[in-house]
Every structure is written in C-alpha cells, then in structure tokens.
Design an enzyme around this catalytic site. Structure first.
Site, short mmCIF file in Angstrom:
data_model
loop_
_atom_site.label_atom_id
_atom_site.label_comp_id
_atom_site.label_asym_id
_atom_site.label_seq_id
_atom_site.Cartn_x
_atom_site.Cartn_y
_atom_site.Cartn_z
N ILE A 14 0.85 -1.21 0.00
CA ILE A 14 0.00 0.00 0.00
C ILE A 14 0.88 1.25 0.00
CG2 ILE A 14 -1.90 1.19 1.15
CD1 ILE A 14 -2.59 -1.53 2.49
N LEU B 176 11.96 0.86 12.55
CA LEU B 176 11.32 1.79 13.50
C LEU B 176 11.63 1.39 14.95
CD1 LEU B 176 7.77 2.65 12.13
CD2 LEU B 176 9.96 3.63 11.57
N SER C 171 -7.32 -0.85 10.26
CA SER C 171 -7.91 -1.93 9.47
C SER C 171 -9.35 -2.16 9.93
CB SER C 171 -7.08 -3.19 9.71
OG SER C 171 -7.77 -4.34 9.28
N TYR D 40 -2.79 -9.54 15.87
CA TYR D 40 -2.68 -8.50 14.84
C TYR D 40 -3.78 -7.46 15.02
CZ TYR D 40 -3.39 -6.17 10.35
OH TYR D 40 -3.60 -5.22 9.37
N LYS E 283 -3.72 -3.29 16.26
CA LYS E 283 -4.32 -2.12 15.59
C LYS E 283 -5.22 -1.35 16.58
CE LYS E 283 -2.58 -2.63 11.47
NZ LYS E 283 -1.53 -1.71 11.03
N TYR F 48 -8.78 0.37 6.64
CA TYR F 48 -8.89 -0.21 5.30
C TYR F 48 -9.73 -1.47 5.36
CZ TYR F 48 -4.18 2.01 5.07
OH TYR F 48 -3.08 2.84 5.16
N ASN G 90 -10.55 -4.57 2.35
CA ASN G 90 -9.62 -5.56 1.76
C ASN G 90 -8.94 -5.00 0.51
OD1 ASN G 90 -11.46 -7.13 3.52
ND2 ASN G 90 -10.31 -8.86 2.72
N ASN H 191 -3.76 -14.34 1.49
CA ASN H 191 -4.93 -13.55 1.10
C ASN H 191 -5.48 -14.01 -0.26
OD1 ASN H 191 -3.05 -11.16 2.66
ND2 ASN H 191 -5.12 -11.58 3.38
P1 NAD Z 1 3.45 -4.58 3.51
O1 NAD Z 1 4.03 -5.67 4.33
O2 NAD Z 1 3.52 -4.72 2.03
O3 NAD Z 1 4.11 -3.19 3.92
C1 NAD Z 1 4.56 -2.91 5.22
C2 NAD Z 1 5.97 -2.34 5.09
O4 NAD Z 1 6.47 -2.04 6.41
C3 NAD Z 1 6.95 -3.31 4.45
O5 NAD Z 1 7.64 -2.63 3.42
C4 NAD Z 1 7.89 -3.70 5.59
O6 NAD Z 1 9.19 -3.97 5.13
C5 NAD Z 1 7.82 -2.47 6.49
N1 NAD Z 1 8.10 -2.70 7.91
C6 NAD Z 1 7.55 -3.64 8.72
N2 NAD Z 1 8.03 -3.50 9.97
C7 NAD Z 1 8.90 -2.46 9.95
C8 NAD Z 1 9.71 -1.82 10.92
N3 NAD Z 1 9.78 -2.26 12.20
N4 NAD Z 1 10.47 -0.78 10.55
C9 NAD Z 1 10.46 -0.33 9.27
N5 NAD Z 1 9.71 -0.89 8.30
C10 NAD Z 1 8.94 -1.94 8.64
O7 NAD Z 1 1.95 -4.38 3.98
P2 NAD Z 1 0.78 -3.52 3.34
O8 NAD Z 1 -0.24 -4.45 2.82
O9 NAD Z 1 1.34 -2.48 2.46
O10 NAD Z 1 0.18 -2.88 4.67
C11 NAD Z 1 0.57 -1.60 5.12
C12 NAD Z 1 -0.14 -1.29 6.42
O11 NAD Z 1 -1.54 -1.38 6.21
C13 NAD Z 1 0.17 -2.28 7.55
O12 NAD Z 1 0.25 -1.55 8.75
C14 NAD Z 1 -1.03 -3.20 7.56
O13 NAD Z 1 -1.27 -3.76 8.83
C15 NAD Z 1 -2.14 -2.25 7.16
N6 NAD Z 1 -3.28 -2.93 6.55
C16 NAD Z 1 -3.07 -3.74 5.47
C17 NAD Z 1 -4.14 -4.42 4.90
C18 NAD Z 1 -3.92 -5.34 3.73
O14 NAD Z 1 -4.80 -6.15 3.44
N7 NAD Z 1 -2.81 -5.25 2.99
C19 NAD Z 1 -5.42 -4.25 5.43
C20 NAD Z 1 -5.60 -3.40 6.52
C21 NAD Z 1 -4.51 -2.74 7.08
C1 UD1 Z 2 -7.48 -10.85 6.41
C2 UD1 Z 2 -7.35 -10.77 7.91
C3 UD1 Z 2 -7.63 -9.35 8.35
C4 UD1 Z 2 -6.71 -8.38 7.63
C5 UD1 Z 2 -6.89 -8.57 6.13
C6 UD1 Z 2 -5.97 -7.71 5.35
C7 UD1 Z 2 -7.93 -13.01 8.73
C8 UD1 Z 2 -8.90 -13.83 9.51
N1 UD1 Z 2 -8.24 -11.69 8.55
O1 UD1 Z 2 -8.82 -10.49 6.08
O2 UD1 Z 2 -7.43 -9.23 9.74
O3 UD1 Z 2 -7.01 -7.05 7.98
O4 UD1 Z 2 -6.62 -9.94 5.79
O5 UD1 Z 2 -4.67 -8.21 5.34
O6 UD1 Z 2 -6.90 -13.50 8.29
N2 UD1 Z 2 -10.21 -17.03 1.26
C9 UD1 Z 2 -10.40 -18.26 0.69
N3 UD1 Z 2 -9.30 -18.97 0.29
C10 UD1 Z 2 -8.03 -18.49 0.43
C11 UD1 Z 2 -7.85 -17.22 1.00
C12 UD1 Z 2 -8.96 -16.51 1.42
O7 UD1 Z 2 -11.53 -18.73 0.54
O8 UD1 Z 2 -7.08 -19.19 0.07
C13 UD1 Z 2 -11.39 -16.27 1.68
C14 UD1 Z 2 -11.44 -15.99 3.16
O9 UD1 Z 2 -12.14 -16.98 3.84
C15 UD1 Z 2 -12.17 -14.64 3.17
C16 UD1 Z 2 -11.82 -13.99 1.85
O10 UD1 Z 2 -11.33 -15.03 1.02
O11 UD1 Z 2 -13.53 -14.83 3.21
C17 UD1 Z 2 -10.77 -12.92 1.98
O12 UD1 Z 2 -9.68 -13.48 2.71
P1 UD1 Z 2 -8.33 -12.68 2.96
O13 UD1 Z 2 -7.82 -12.13 1.69
O14 UD1 Z 2 -7.42 -13.57 3.75
O15 UD1 Z 2 -8.81 -11.45 3.83
P2 UD1 Z 2 -9.66 -11.41 5.19
O16 UD1 Z 2 -9.75 -12.73 5.81
O17 UD1 Z 2 -10.93 -10.71 4.90
#
Ligand code: NAD
Ligand code: UD1
Length: 338
Positions: A12, A59, A126, A150, A154, A178, A180, A200
């Site tokens: 992101i 960090l 999240s 996790y 948050k 956020y 998904n 995911n």
């Molecule tokens: P990502 O893992 O791709 O990015 C996170 C980045 O943080 C990585 O580049 C990693 O190297 C860096 N990082 C981790 N720990 C660190 C530290 N101690 N010091 C410096 N850098 C560090 O993940 P993302 O999907 O881009 O997610 C970004 C943020 O959004 C996260 O906080 C995540 O929890 C939150 N978030 C993500 C999702 C999702 O589905 N991707 C959903 C909700 C919230």
């Molecule tokens: C997951 C995390 C959530 C986090 C989010 C973003 C869990 C329980 N929740 O959400 O806390 O904020 O990722 O990183 O892990 N699915 C399948 N088959 C697969 C993978 C997923 O059927 O192989 C389904 C899951 O059951 C779900 C949907 O796809 O219903 C989305 O799954 P996923 O992408 O893992 O996201 P979340 O579970 O919604």
C-alpha cells in the site's frame, strides 16, 4: 508537503508514494525492507519521473529514526505510518513479535515525532478493529475489538494515538480503516508481492491462474450469505492510495483525531470474486470448497459515507478493474520484484 512515509516500500505504501509524488509532495521513506524490496520505490520513481528519498531504517531503532528526522533540510509536515506486520496467523504464533513491531515501533515513532515537533500522522488501521461484526455495513462509531494479536495491535495503536491527542491537542491524527485492498497500479509495474504462499485471496487466485499453485481452496460454502461463501469489501489499492492524499488534506484543517472507513461499501463473495477474475482474464481458477477458516467472519463490509462527506473521497474502481490490474501485475512479474 514534506512527508515521512514509514513502510513506504510495501504494497500500500508504494502505491501511496506514487499518488503523493503525482501531487508534488516531497517524500522520505523509511522501511526496514522486512517484507518488501527497494525495487518498488525505484519503479515508483520511474513511473512518475519524480524522486523520493529512502532510508533503510527499522522503527524499533529509535536513534536511527531520530537521525532521519534531524537530517531533513526542511521540517517534516506529516507522517504516513504504514510500517508493520500484517499476517493474522503469524500474529497468533508470535504475539510478542507482533506487539513489538506494530505497537512498540509506533511508540518510538510518536516519541521521535514529538521530539522533532511533528504532530500530524495518518495511521494504517484496518476493518479488523471491528472484530467479527454483528451488523454490516460497519460504521466508524462501533466499539473496537480485536480477535487476534494483529487485530489487537491495531486497536491498541488507535487507543495510544487517541491518548496522545487527549494529552496534547496540537496533534492531528487520521485513523484510516482499510477494508480488503487488492489490485495493482494500472502500469502493471508495482503490485502486491507476498513472501511464500499467499494467505490472502487475490494473490492466491492469481498464483493459481498463472500455474504456480494448483488450486484455490474456498474456505467455507455454508455461510448464511447468498452463495454460502464469505463476503468482503474489496477495494482497489489505487483508490486506497488516493484516500491517503485526501486524508492529508483533511489534517491541514487541524481536525484532531478522525477515523474513516476506506472501502467501497459493496460486498462480494469469494465465489463472485473468482467469477469476476475468470471473466476479465479469460483464465480458469480451479477451486474446491472446504471447511471454514477459523476466525473468519461471514460478512464484513463498511459504510464509507463519512469519508465521502468529510474527505470528498470515494472508491471509483470496480471489482473487474481490481481483478484485471492484479492479473496484469502478476503476468508481468510472475516472481514479484525478484
Ligand atoms: P506490507 O508488508 O507490504 O508493507 C509494510 C511495510 O512495512 C513493508 O515494506 C515492511 O518492510 C515495512 N516494515 C515492517 N516492519 C517495519 C519496521 N519495524 N520498521 C520499518 N519498516 C517496517 O503491507 P501492506 O499491505 O502495504 O500494509 C501496510 C499497512 O496497512 C500495515 O500496517 C497493515 O497492517 C495495514 N493494513 C493492510 C491491509 C492489507 O490487506 N494489505 C489491510 C488493513 C490494514
Ligand atoms: C485478512 C485478515 C484481516 C486483515 C486482512 C488484510 C484473517 C482472519 N483476517 O482479512 O485481519 O485485515 O486480511 O490483510 O486472516 N479465502 C479463501 N481462500 C483463500 C484465502 C482466502 O476462501 O485461500 C477467503 C477468506 O475466507 C475470506 C476472503 O477469502 O472470506 C478474503 O480473505 P483474505 O484475503 O485472507 O482477507 P480477510 O480474511 O478478509
């Protein structure tokens, strides 16, 4: 604005850096590259034709972080804080690691910010902070509860940030919840690059479609949803990135602490996502339906009206766009950034 972006090399973060550069913001990224590659930032600069600064900093190393802030020729105006770990299953196995990396690192960041007079922050929260919601769509006023380390990390960081504001109302804090995030930049040059086998849904689907994985397992076909599979609020990562640009503009109004759902407000089931992916890519996604995955909610989608009203932001890209862009990235980069 002069911005510090933590975790900016990640999925992101890299998409957000791209949108911020397009708006001519000056960006300094700190990332320890624990889940990313500097290549993402090289490509962001190539796509935009604009430069950013990068520091490989953890960090948890407060002094190194402080040095980055001190070395800026112009004071940082705001921080966008993406850095953290995000795998739910791993957080259950290694809770201390998660609390340290997600909570302790944020405490370090806030201390260093305060010491340097920087008090504007946008935090990557999240929809997981709503726990397993009884009622959907979820809205920002619902009570918060984490269902795993996790999710609790948050919730804790949101609480810490609220407390910081209560103690010193010079802070401005944007909590972006956020839903998904999926998809990739339309150039196909940056996208999600998970380490190992993805947890995911969309990364898994695209690796099945390209032949790296044999078949998708759909976790549960007996939920009380229209087709029995789980429903989620998938949002295109570029829409999400634009949401950060809008949230930064909001912070300039000195709003105090503000929380926003960033989602589309529209739920899609797992089977609908598979169908959309197959339709736009022309690829088959072999799948079987298995038992439920522990901890999954049947349905989770958000009400994004507050962000629409207060940030003038709404998601614009469709589920088809999300699938098409994921596939373009996957095909062009079958091994991610390697
Ligand atoms: P990502 O893992 O791709 O990015 C996170 C980045 O943080 C990585 O580049 C990693 O190297 C860096 N990082 C981790 N720990 C660190 C530290 N101690 N010091 C410096 N850098 C560090 O993940 P993302 O999907 O881009 O997610 C970004 C943020 O959004 C996260 O906080 C995540 O929890 C939150 N978030 C993500 C999702 C999702 O589905 N991707 C959903 C909700 C919230
Ligand atoms: C997951 C995390 C959530 C986090 C989010 C973003 C869990 C329980 N929740 O959400 O806390 O904020 O990722 O990183 O892990 N699915 C399948 N088959 C697969 C993978 C997923 O059927 O192989 C389904 C899951 O059951 C779900 C949907 O796809 O219903 C989305 O799954 P996923 O992408 O893992 O996201 P979340 O579970 O919604």
């Amino acid at each position: 604005m002069n911005l510090l972006v933590t975790g900016g090399a990640g999925y992101i973060g890299s998409h957000t850096c791209l949108e911020l550069l397009k708006q001519n913001h000056n960006i300094t990224v700190v990332d320890n590259l624990s889940n990313s590659s500097e290549e993402s930032l090289r490509r962001v600069q190539q796509i935009t034709g604009k430069k950013l600064s990068f520091y490989k900093v953890d960090l948890l190393d407060r002094d190194a972080l402080n040095n980055v802030l001190q070395s800026q020729s112009k004071k940082i105006d705001a921080v966008i804080h993406f850095a953290g770990f995000k795998a739910v299953g791993e957080s259950v196995q290694r809770p201390l690691w998660y609390y340290q990396n997600n909570v302790q690192s944020t405490l370090n960041l806030c201390e260093v910010m305060d010491a340097n007079g920087v008090r504007n922050i946008i935090f990557s929260s999240s929809c997981t902070v709503y726990g397993n919601p009884d009622v959907v769509p979820v809205h920002e006023d619902l009570p918060l509860s984490g269902t795993n380390p996790y999710g609790r990390s948050k919730v804790m960081v949101e609480q810490v940030l609220n407390d910081i504001y209560q103690a010193d109302n010079r802070w401005n804090i944007g909590l972006l919840r956020y839903f998904n995030p999926i998809g990739a930049h339309e150039s196909g040059q940056i996208g999600e690059d998970p380490l190992g086998i993805p947890n995911n849904l969309l990364p898994y689907i695209s690796q099945v479609a390209i032949g790296k994985l044999k078949q998708l397992t759909v976790f549960g076909g007996d939920y009380s949803t229209a087709d029995g599979s789980c429903v989620r609020d998938y949002i295109h990562v570029v829409d999400l990135a634009v949401g950060h640009v809008k949230a930064l503009e909001k912070l300039e109004e000195n709003p105090g602490v503000v929380a926003y759902n960033l989602g589309t407000g529209q739920g899609y089931s797992v089977l609908e996502v598979i169908a959309a992916f197959e339709k736009v890519t022309g690829e088959k996604v072999p799948h079987i339906i298995s038992g439920r995955r522990s901890g999954d909610a049947a349905e989770c989608y958000g009400n994004p009206e507050k962000a629409k009203m207060e940030l003038s932001w709404q998601a614009e890209r469709s589920i088809e766009d999300m699938c098409r862009d994921t596939w373009r990235w996957q095909k062009a980069n079958p091994n991610g950034y390697c």
